[in-house]
Design a protein around this motif. Structure first.
Motif, PDB file in Angstrom:
ATOM      1  N   ILE A 181       0.789  -1.228   0.036  1.00  0.00           N
ATOM      2  CA  ILE A 181      -0.126   0.035   0.096  1.00  0.00           C
ATOM      3  C   ILE A 181       0.971   1.081  -0.041  1.00  0.00           C
ATOM      4  O   ILE A 181       1.831   1.371   0.985  1.00  0.00           O
ATOM      5  N   LEU A 182       0.767   2.064  -0.911  1.00  0.00           N
ATOM      6  CA  LEU A 182       1.526   3.397  -1.104  1.00  0.00           C
ATOM      7  C   LEU A 182       0.571   4.500  -0.922  1.00  0.00           C
ATOM      8  O   LEU A 182      -0.399   4.863  -1.685  1.00  0.00           O
ATOM      9  N   PHE A 183       0.794   5.404   0.080  1.00  0.00           N
ATOM     10  CA  PHE A 183       0.207   6.538   0.306  1.00  0.00           C
ATOM     11  C   PHE A 183       1.010   7.921   0.100  1.00  0.00           C
ATOM     12  O   PHE A 183       2.098   7.812   0.759  1.00  0.00           O
ATOM     13  N   LEU A 184       0.705   8.657  -0.829  1.00  0.00           N
ATOM     14  CA  LEU A 184       1.325  10.051  -1.031  1.00  0.00           C
ATOM     15  C   LEU A 184       0.700  11.134  -0.493  1.00  0.00           C
ATOM     16  O   LEU A 184      -0.385  11.075  -0.094  1.00  0.00           O
ATOM     17  N   GLU A 185       1.590  12.290  -0.586  1.00  0.00           N
ATOM     18  CA  GLU A 185       0.967  13.593  -0.383  1.00  0.00           C
ATOM     19  C   GLU A 185       0.481  13.792   1.316  1.00  0.00           C
ATOM     20  O   GLU A 185      -0.448  14.404   1.577  1.00  0.00           O
ATOM     21  N   ASN A 186       1.164  13.167   2.151  1.00  0.00           N
ATOM     22  CA  ASN A 186       1.029  13.191   3.523  1.00  0.00           C
ATOM     23  C   ASN A 186      -0.396  12.990   3.841  1.00  0.00           C
ATOM     24  O   ASN A 186      -1.164  13.721   4.617  1.00  0.00           O
TER      25      ASN A 186
ATOM     26  N   SER B 174      -3.683  11.462   5.859  1.00  0.00           N
ATOM     27  CA  SER B 174      -3.886  11.241   7.348  1.00  0.00           C
ATOM     28  C   SER B 174      -3.266  10.020   7.894  1.00  0.00           C
ATOM     29  O   SER B 174      -3.585   8.988   7.272  1.00  0.00           O
ATOM     30  N   ASP B 175      -2.780  10.008   9.000  1.00  0.00           N
ATOM     31  CA  ASP B 175      -2.330   8.978   9.599  1.00  0.00           C
ATOM     32  C   ASP B 175      -3.425   7.871  10.135  1.00  0.00           C
ATOM     33  O   ASP B 175      -3.518   6.670  10.295  1.00  0.00           O
ATOM     34  N   ARG B 176      -4.720   8.376   9.990  1.00  0.00           N
ATOM     35  CA  ARG B 176      -5.823   7.707  10.293  1.00  0.00           C
ATOM     36  C   ARG B 176      -5.912   6.522   9.240  1.00  0.00           C
ATOM     37  O   ARG B 176      -6.487   5.435   9.378  1.00  0.00           O
ATOM     38  N   ALA B 177      -5.750   7.125   8.110  1.00  0.00           N
ATOM     39  CA  ALA B 177      -5.784   5.863   6.960  1.00  0.00           C
ATOM     40  C   ALA B 177      -4.939   4.833   7.212  1.00  0.00           C
ATOM     41  O   ALA B 177      -5.035   3.594   6.782  1.00  0.00           O
ATOM     42  N   VAL B 178      -3.271   5.333   7.281  1.00  0.00           N
ATOM     43  CA  VAL B 178      -2.511   4.311   7.583  1.00  0.00           C
ATOM     44  C   VAL B 178      -2.616   3.501   8.739  1.00  0.00           C
ATOM     45  O   VAL B 178      -2.654   2.076   8.472  1.00  0.00           O
TER      46      VAL B 178
ATOM     47  N   LYS C 267       3.378   2.366   3.122  1.00  0.00           N
ATOM     48  CA  LYS C 267       4.359   3.278   2.769  1.00  0.00           C
ATOM     49  C   LYS C 267       3.894   4.601   2.521  1.00  0.00           C
ATOM     50  O   LYS C 267       2.716   4.659   1.646  1.00  0.00           O
ATOM     51  N   LYS C 268       4.198   5.609   3.351  1.00  0.00           N
ATOM     52  CA  LYS C 268       3.720   6.803   3.527  1.00  0.00           C
ATOM     53  C   LYS C 268       4.706   8.068   2.984  1.00  0.00           C
ATOM     54  O   LYS C 268       5.814   8.025   3.771  1.00  0.00           O
ATOM     55  N   LEU C 269       4.424   8.625   2.036  1.00  0.00           N
ATOM     56  CA  LEU C 269       5.347   9.881   1.815  1.00  0.00           C
ATOM     57  C   LEU C 269       4.619  11.011   1.847  1.00  0.00           C
ATOM     58  O   LEU C 269       3.591  11.246   1.542  1.00  0.00           O
TER      59      LEU C 269
ATOM     60  N   LEU D 215      -3.287   2.377  -4.089  1.00  0.00           N
ATOM     61  CA  LEU D 215      -2.428   3.665  -4.011  1.00  0.00           C
ATOM     62  C   LEU D 215      -3.331   4.856  -3.576  1.00  0.00           C
ATOM     63  O   LEU D 215      -4.674   4.557  -3.675  1.00  0.00           O
ATOM     64  N   GLY D 216      -2.829   5.583  -2.632  1.00  0.00           N
ATOM     65  CA  GLY D 216      -3.422   6.622  -2.091  1.00  0.00           C
ATOM     66  C   GLY D 216      -2.880   8.077  -2.472  1.00  0.00           C
ATOM     67  O   GLY D 216      -1.668   8.099  -2.248  1.00  0.00           O
ATOM     68  N   ILE D 217      -3.614   8.936  -3.005  1.00  0.00           N
ATOM     69  CA  ILE D 217      -3.223  10.248  -3.358  1.00  0.00           C
ATOM     70  C   ILE D 217      -4.280  11.358  -3.042  1.00  0.00           C
ATOM     71  O   ILE D 217      -5.030  11.091  -2.255  1.00  0.00           O
ATOM     72  N   ARG D 218      -3.545  12.611  -3.026  1.00  0.00           N
ATOM     73  CA  ARG D 218      -4.515  13.789  -3.051  1.00  0.00           C
ATOM     74  C   ARG D 218      -4.391  14.369  -4.461  1.00  0.00           C
ATOM     75  O   ARG D 218      -4.674  13.801  -5.419  1.00  0.00           O
ATOM     76  N   SER D 219      -4.697  15.797  -4.496  1.00  0.00           N
ATOM     77  CA  SER D 219      -4.991  16.482  -5.969  1.00  0.00           C
ATOM     78  C   SER D 219      -3.543  16.749  -6.682  1.00  0.00           C
ATOM     79  O   SER D 219      -3.846  16.874  -7.613  1.00  0.00           O
ATOM     80  N   LYS D 220      -2.462  16.435  -6.129  1.00  0.00           N
ATOM     81  CA  LYS D 220      -0.959  16.906  -6.671  1.00  0.00           C
ATOM     82  C   LYS D 220      -0.633  15.731  -7.563  1.00  0.00           C
ATOM     83  O   LYS D 220      -0.295  15.938  -8.768  1.00  0.00           O
ATOM     84  N   THR D 221      -0.856  14.649  -7.123  1.00  0.00           N
ATOM     85  CA  THR D 221      -0.204  13.621  -7.988  1.00  0.00           C
ATOM     86  C   THR D 221      -1.156  13.190  -9.014  1.00  0.00           C
ATOM     87  O   THR D 221      -2.144  12.976  -9.143  1.00  0.00           O
TER      88      THR D 221
END
Length: 410
Positions: free
Chosen positions: A14-19, A21-25, A37-39, A58-64
């Motif tokens: 599991i890859l989380f980008l753009e900081n 929330s730790d709740r998701a992790v 993995k969180k970046l 994959l988890g992202i926000r608006s920039k990726t």
């Protein structure tokens, strides 16, 4: 106890980008998914292609930007979670073709945006930005001229959706008259009134606020041609999408005094990361509030988004539920006792379901539960089959013509 998934949890990447929330992790790590993995930042297309090769979620926000090239490199990717309102940053057509499920959180930060709209309205109608700037420069500007109350004024809302309706309720509670315009017929909340046209709305409103998606129809919908219909001295707020307002035209109308102020949170071009140089035609103008795309950036909103999207990803990963998906058709189904569950994504052409049933019946594999949902492009079948024969069933389903993706869930 049986494992929740057929694939070992410690091997699911599991890859989380753009900081995010730790709740998701925590949602995943506490459920036994240790390979998270969180970046803190976004990745470029080239960086993401390298990073995503063996990623399952994959988890992202608006920039990726999740492009067609990125998806082509994501050979193991099952789902993408956009931890934000929009999904413009994801190539949905390519994700659909490859059977990748895409979720987002369309409602989780609506309150944060709505509150900021009301706050900006108060600041701008009182001309606080100018007085604040003067005070910082050591100039005393104690003056009531051009400073008004919100009570009794008219708020015009363009786009009466999730955020627009919340703004409507808050504005009315402050004593404002609320007008709204939407291309889809919407029932009003409270005493809000619908307008028949954009021109009708802007010509009557003291404050106009935008809450529309970015589409071909909304691009530059506020431009020099309709800014002239705005009520003289009115205020424009854009906390929606950056391409919706022609900022050069807006600058001219502010300089000319036709528009008395503006609050802008989104822009046609935005920097990649904090600290980068930012430019807009609206800089150095009086009574203008510029914010760096923070409409939904509150602690509460990010926590809510983290919970919402991680729940959707988790339910898909463990039960095959696709409620809220933008790509794979939506299915919500309970687990079936004494079975193994197989997920089958295929091109939506006639005869696939018949081929699935024929394959299994010819090999005497009993289907204990079956669910099918289709959209224009693909079909999604969830099958609950006999535990003893699930591995054989999975192999047979891979041979069905028009198959895109098959996964033995548990």
């Amino acid at each position: 106890m049986e494992p929740t998934t057929s694939y070992p949890k410690d091997k699911i990447k599991i890859l989380f980008l753009e900081n995010i929330s730790d709740r998701a992790v925590k949602h995943f790590t506490q459920a036994g998914y240790a390979n998270v993995k969180k970046l803190s930042g976004a990745l470029s297309e080239e960086e993401l292609i390298k990073e995503i090769k063996d990623v399952h979620l994959l988890g992202i926000r608006s920039k990726t930007q999740v492009t067609e090239k990125v998806l082509a490199a994501a050979t193991k990717l099952q789902a993408i979670g956009a931890f934000c309102i929009g999904v413009n940053q994801i190539n949905l057509k390519a994700a659909t073709k490859t059977g990748i499920t895409v979720f987002n959180a369309p409602y989780s930060n609506t309150r944060s945006v709505a509150e900021l709209v009301i706050g900006a309205s108060i600041m701008l109608i009182r001309r606080i930005p100018d007085k604040n700037k003067a005070a910082h420069e050591g100039i005393w500007m104690k003056d009531a001229k051009g400073s008004f109350e919100l009570r009794g004024k008219t708020l015009g809302i363009i786009g009466y959706g999730n955020i627009g309706t919340q703004v409507s309720v808050l504005a009315e509670a402050l004593g404002m008259k609320v007008l709204y315009y939407d291309v889809v017929t919407k029932l009003p909340l409270g005493n809000a009134e619908a307008c028949k046209s954009l021109k009708d709305l802007v010509s009557q409103s003291d404050i106009v606020t935008l809450h529309v998606p970015e589409t071909a129809q909304t691009r530059n919908m506020i431009n020099k041609n309709n800014l002239k219909f705005f009520k003289k001295g009115s205020i424009l707020l854009n906390y929606a999408r950056g391409e919706v307002v022609d900022l050069d035209a807006l600058r001219k109308f502010i300089v000319d005094g036709h528009i008395s102020g503006a609050g802008i949170d989104v822009y046609p071009w935005e920097p990649e990361k904090n600290g980068d140089r930012f430019q807009t035609p609206l800089q150095d103008l009086p009574n203008v509030i510029l914010t760096p795309h923070i409409g939904g950036s509150t602690e509460e909103a990010q926590q809510n988004i983290g919970v919402d999207v991680s729940n959707k990803l988790f339910q898909f990963l463990e039960m095959g539920i696709t409620t809220g998906s933008h790509t794979v058709p939506e299915l919500s189904l309970p687990p079936q006792e004494g079975t193994h569950r197989i997920l089958h994504v295929h091109n939506n052409v006639p005869g696939v379901l018949s081929a699935i049933n024929t394959q299994l019946s010819n090999h005497k594999i009993n289907i204990l539960g079956q669910y099918l949902k289709t959209n224009e492009d693909i079909g999604y079948v969830v099958l609950d089959v006999d535990k003893k024969l699930s591995k054989q069933a999975e192999k047979l389903l891979r041979d069905v013509k028009e198959t895109i993706k098959v996964r033995l869930l548990y």
